[in-house]
Every structure is written in structure tokens, then in C-alpha cells.
Design an enzyme around this catalytic site. Structure first.
Site, PDB file in Angstrom:
ATOM      1  N   CYS A 183       0.966  -0.888   0.009  1.00  0.00           N
ATOM      2  CA  CYS A 183       0.074  -0.043   0.284  1.00  0.00           C
ATOM      3  C   CYS A 183       0.844   1.431   0.094  1.00  0.00           C
ATOM      4  O   CYS A 183       0.904   2.086  -1.006  1.00  0.00           O
ATOM      5  CB  CYS A 183      -1.274   0.205   0.842  1.00  0.00           C
ATOM      6  SG  CYS A 183      -2.238   1.772   1.584  1.00  0.00           S
TER       7      CYS A 183
ATOM      8  N   GLU B 189      -4.157  -4.307  -3.647  1.00  0.00           N
ATOM      9  CA  GLU B 189      -4.695  -3.445  -3.991  1.00  0.00           C
ATOM     10  C   GLU B 189      -4.774  -3.180  -5.046  1.00  0.00           C
ATOM     11  O   GLU B 189      -6.189  -1.779  -5.737  1.00  0.00           O
ATOM     12  CB  GLU B 189      -2.515  -2.700  -4.221  1.00  0.00           C
ATOM     13  CG  GLU B 189      -2.535  -1.879  -2.512  1.00  0.00           C
ATOM     14  CD  GLU B 189      -3.141  -0.754  -2.237  1.00  0.00           C
ATOM     15  OE1 GLU B 189      -2.499   0.320  -2.610  1.00  0.00           O
ATOM     16  OE2 GLU B 189      -3.681  -1.202  -1.041  1.00  0.00           O
TER      17      GLU B 189
END
Length: 221
Positions: A135, A206
Site C-alpha cells: 500500500c 491494491e
């Protein structure tokens, strides 16, 4: 080459899919429909509440004061700077803070945060970092790649790009990378395989998160 870079090289196809997702590219072009970005803001706010808990677990699992302090600093940055940006954006669209905090997580948001929290709670510091890195590192890479794009001057998206391309955000990300490389330097091949799988799964989420926002994902029932 640190182990983190070895992972990125090994799963470059997923890394590139993250950087080049249409949601990201349209932010850079300044053409992303505002409604999609509003959806993203709300879901990312929900995500960040749980993401911040992982940094708190990082403090708990640290073995020295310096590492504890740094995890606490990143926790503070997430709870204040990132979430403040979301609240500022929301205010522009008359989305109240109550709406943000009471928002229901979309299926992908719920699955992603549950995965991260599970890894962080059951694993050690190396596993926690492997879950965290995709992230922060991904956002830093995206921020830098869009820093000179048309979107960087966009009235709405410019501030978002500026935050993730900032030197402060890069410094926090670089610390996580260095800490991960330091911890994993002496690990066995079996341990490294497990960490690669954690990193890969988090990075896949993600990509799914961008897709979720792009499609404005809803529960089917």
C-alpha cells in the site's frame, strides 16, 4: 539488492498493473469521473481506519524504542494527514464526517482489511511489514509517477497527488522498506517464500481496490 526489490522484480506484472490501472491513469490525466473519486474517498477512509491499526500492532511487535517510535509516527501521519485529506475532499462534496465514519465497507474493502489484520495479528514483524508495504510503496510510486502529470494541477486531484509524491511520505515509505530488508536479510528461503506470498496478495488487493472504486462496487444482496 534488498529482499524488497527482489519481490518487486519477481512480481513486476502485478506491480505494473497497480501503477497502470485506469483509475490511477485517469487521475493523472485529470479525466477520472468525480463520482468514482468520491466513491474511492469514502471506501479509502473506511480502509484507513483498519490500516492504522496495523501500525499500532507494529508498535506492539517492535523490540526496540526507535522502531516503536517510528511506527507511532507513521500511525500519527495516517490518522492525521491522510484522513484529514479525505475529510477535506469530502467537505467539498457535502459528504459529512458522519457519512465517512458510518460508511459500510464494500466487499473488496472488507476482504482486504481482514486479510491485512489477520496477517498482522498472527505473524511477526516481518509478516506485518510484508502486508503493509504494498500500500505505502505503491502509493509512493504512483505519486511520483503522477507528480508532473496534468492531474497534478487538477483542482481536485492535485492535492492527492502532491501528498503521495511528497518527500515526507517518501521518507516514511523508505523507512518501512529498509526495516523490511533489515529483518529479512538472514531469513530462510521458506520464510522468504511466505513473505513474498503475503506481499503478492496485498498487492493484488491494491489492484482490486482500484478496480472496486472504478466500478463503484456494490454488494449483490
Amino acid at each position: 539488492m534488498g529482499f524488497s526489490q527482489e519481490i518487486i522484480t519477481d512480481i513486476d506484472n502485478i506491480w505494473q498493473a497497480n501503477l497502470k490501472h485506469p483509475f490511477v491513469q485517469e487521475i493523472g490525466a485529470g479525466t477520472l469521473p468525480v463520482q468514482k473519486f468520491k466513491y474511492y474517498m469514502i471506501q479509502d477512509y473506511v480502509y484507513l481506519i483498519d490500516y492504522a491499526k496495523i501500525f499500532a500492532l507494529g508498535v506492539l511487535k517492535s523490540t526496540d524504542l526507535q522502531t516503536m517510535t517510528q511506527f507511532a509516527n507513521i500511525l500519527q501521519s495516517t490518522l492525521t494527514e491522510e484522513m484529514s485529506l479525505h475529510r477535506q475532499y469530502a467537505a467539498q462534496f457535502n459528504i459529512s464526517e458522519e457519512t465517512l465514519t458510518s460508511a459500510e465497507p464494500a466487499p473488496t474493502t472488507l476482504a482486504y482489511t481482514n486479510y491485512l489484520l489477520s496477517v498482522a495479528q498472527t505473524g511477526g514483524q516481518a509478516e506485518l511489514l510484508a502486508a503493509l508495504l504494498p500500500c505505502m510503496w505503491g502509493y509512493e510510486a504512483i505519486g511520483k509517477s503522477l507528480a508532473h502529470s496534468p492531474g497534478a494541477k487538477h483542482a481536485l486531484y492535485g492535492e492527492w497527488i502532491a501528498m503521495y509524491s511528497s518527500s515526507d511520505f517518501s521518507a516514511l515509505t523508505e523507512w518501512l522498506i529498509q526495516e523490511f530488508d533489515k529483518i529479512t536479510a538472514q531469513q530462510t528461503n521458506m520464510q522468504r517464500t511466505n513473505l513474498t506470498n503475503i506481499f503478492k496478495n496485498a498487492l493484488r488487493y491494491e489492484v482490486l481496490f482500484w478496480e472496486m472504486a472504478y466500478q463503484e462496487e456494490k454488494w449483490l444482496v
